[in-house]
Design a protein around this motif. Structure first.
Motif: not given
Length: 92
Positions: A53, A57, A60, A76-77, A79-81, A83
């Motif tokens: 993660h 961050q 990218k 879960p965090p 998954l913010d990055y 699709e």
């Protein structure tokens, strides 16, 4: 003018799922526009997910594909990055 070919790295978390394994993987990336396929991503430990993660961050430009048949076990965090694709039809 020829375009540079992107570096492709495949990694199976069944064989390397700890944070030290992630460090090895991240050192292999090297190039800013690499493509990384992480199979069985749900096998990673919490420490490995935190390290991944942190890397995602800051970088990218590197494309990660997390492959898992248990996506609810992925950090879960992270998954913010990504699709999310529920399924892929490889026959199409």
């Amino acid at each position: 003018m020829a375009t540079a070919q992107k570096k492709l790295i495949e990694w199976d978390a069944k064989q390397g799922y700890r944070d030290t394994n992630i460090e090895t993987l991240l050192r292999q990336i090297g190039e800013p526009e690499a493509v990384v396929i992480l199979r069985n991503a749900h096998f990673f430990t919490a420490a490995a997910f935190y390290r991944l993660h942190d890397f995602v961050q800051r970088h990218k430009e590197v494309k990660f594909f997390l492959v898992s048949n248990e996506p609810d076990k992925i950090f879960p965090p992270l998954l913010d990055y990504v699709e999310l694709l529920n399924s892929v039809d490889f026959a199409a």
